[in-house]
Design a protein around this motif. Structure first.
Motif, short mmCIF file in Angstrom:
data_model
loop_
_atom_site.label_atom_id
_atom_site.label_comp_id
_atom_site.label_asym_id
_atom_site.label_seq_id
_atom_site.Cartn_x
_atom_site.Cartn_y
_atom_site.Cartn_z
N GLN A 73 26.23 45.89 37.46
CA GLN A 73 26.11 47.03 38.36
C GLN A 73 25.54 48.25 37.65
N ASP A 123 29.96 44.48 44.22
CA ASP A 123 31.37 44.72 43.95
C ASP A 123 32.19 43.44 44.10
N SER A 147 32.99 48.06 50.59
CA SER A 147 33.77 47.40 49.55
C SER A 147 35.25 47.70 49.68
N SER A 179 36.43 47.31 42.96
CA SER A 179 35.82 46.32 42.08
C SER A 179 36.53 46.30 40.72
#
Length: 314
Positions: free
Chosen positions: A192, A281, A38, A12
């Motif tokens: 996040q 992400d 992710s 990310s």
């Protein structure tokens, strides 16, 4: 020669943007992050960009997992040329409102995680007399701000640790350590984050794209230097913090409330501090198209410092 690059936090934000930038150069890439899901997305993107990719799920707080990350890289590609350490977490809230376990985990991830990556990388680099470690720091490793005490504490520690490494590797030809310290960047990290501030976090203006930070990291890999800033207002902000502390302390809280916290009310939550949150992400956040905010942010910062400078001179 094809470069072998390890990127932590590669799932990310800055880490993913950096991995993709190296992939476009045809690098042999090793992608590390906590989330397998992710990492699979990052792997597809980097392969499409032209990189040869190995994925190694890694929690940087676990020294054995970091060692395995570097060992897996050497088994697959024979060596490690560059390590980019971008893994980090953050938490919003006044110091007394952030639960102790959340505060401690931010410190563990950002400080102990950096130490683990540095230890494993530098041992290999020193053995082979070759290699570059690039640590992603932050403007908040040079100043202080409310509502982010754990992150500020961790980034000051990361900057200090990186500086120690830079002094120590002077005696090891071929080994380099570089620090890049961005200001606000359009990544998902703010949403996040753990949050106990009552309002969702956002990057204060001016806001850069993660690709800009990735380009600076690429230049550091080619021509390492001690420290590289990314952010038009970074130096001005540091000047205000260091030279005009009374003025800085007076204005930083209202500026943070206006620019660093959104109007969206949210309930307390741990974000991705304790566990990964793969649904959130991505390479970018949602702040990249607010083209007036960088102009407004720079003007506010410049005006505040100018007023403070006049006050000091009187």
């Amino acid at each position: 020669m094809t470069r072998v690059v390890v990127v932590t936090g590669a799932s990310s934000g800055i880490g993913l943007a950096t991995a993709r930038a190296f992939a476009r150069q045809g690098a042999q890439l090793v992608l590390a992050a906590r989330s397998v899901e992710s990492l699979a997305v990052a792997e597809r993107l980097c392969k499409a960009d032209g990189g040869e990719v190995l994925v190694v799920p890694t929690d940087v707080t676990k020294a054995d997992q970091v060692d395995e990350l570097l060992e897996a890289t050497e088994r697959r590609f024979g060596r490690v040329d560059v390590v980019v350490h971008a893994a980090a977490v953050l938490a919003y809230g006044r110091f007394e409102d952030v639960p102790g376990d959340i505060f401690n985990q931010v410190i563990t991830t950002n400080v102990q995680g950096t130490a683990n990556v540095g230890r494993s990388s530098l041992r290999r680099f020193q053995q082979h007399r070759s290699g570059t470690l690039i640590v992603v720091g932050s403007l908040l490793g040079k100043i202080a701000t409310p509502y982010l005490s754990s992150y500020v504490t961790s980034k000051w520690a990361v900057h200090g640790l990186t500086r120690c490494w830079q002094i120590e590797v002077r005696s090891v030809p071929g080994v380099e350590v570089a620090l890049v310290w961005p200001g606000s960047v359009d990544t998902p990290a703010y949403l996040q984050a753990a949050n106990y501030a009552g309002r969702a976090g956002r990057p204060p203006p001016p806001v850069d794209r993660p690709e800009k930070v990735a380009r600076r990291i690429m230049r550091l890999a080619d021509r390492p230097s001690r420290s590289a800033s990314v952010g038009v207002a970074n130096q001005l902000t540091v000047f205000g913090f260091r030279r005009l502390p009374a003025i800085f302390d007076r204005i930083v809280t209202p500026l943070m409330k206006a620019g660093g916290l959104s109007r969206d009310e949210i309930s307390p939550h741990p974000g991705n501090v304790m566990e990964p949150s793969p649904a959130g992400d991505s390479e970018h956040g949602r702040w990249g198209r607010h083209w007036l905010r960088p102009i407004a942010g720079t003007a506010i910062a410049a005006g505040a410092v100018a007023v403070g400078w006049k006050a000091v001179r009187r």
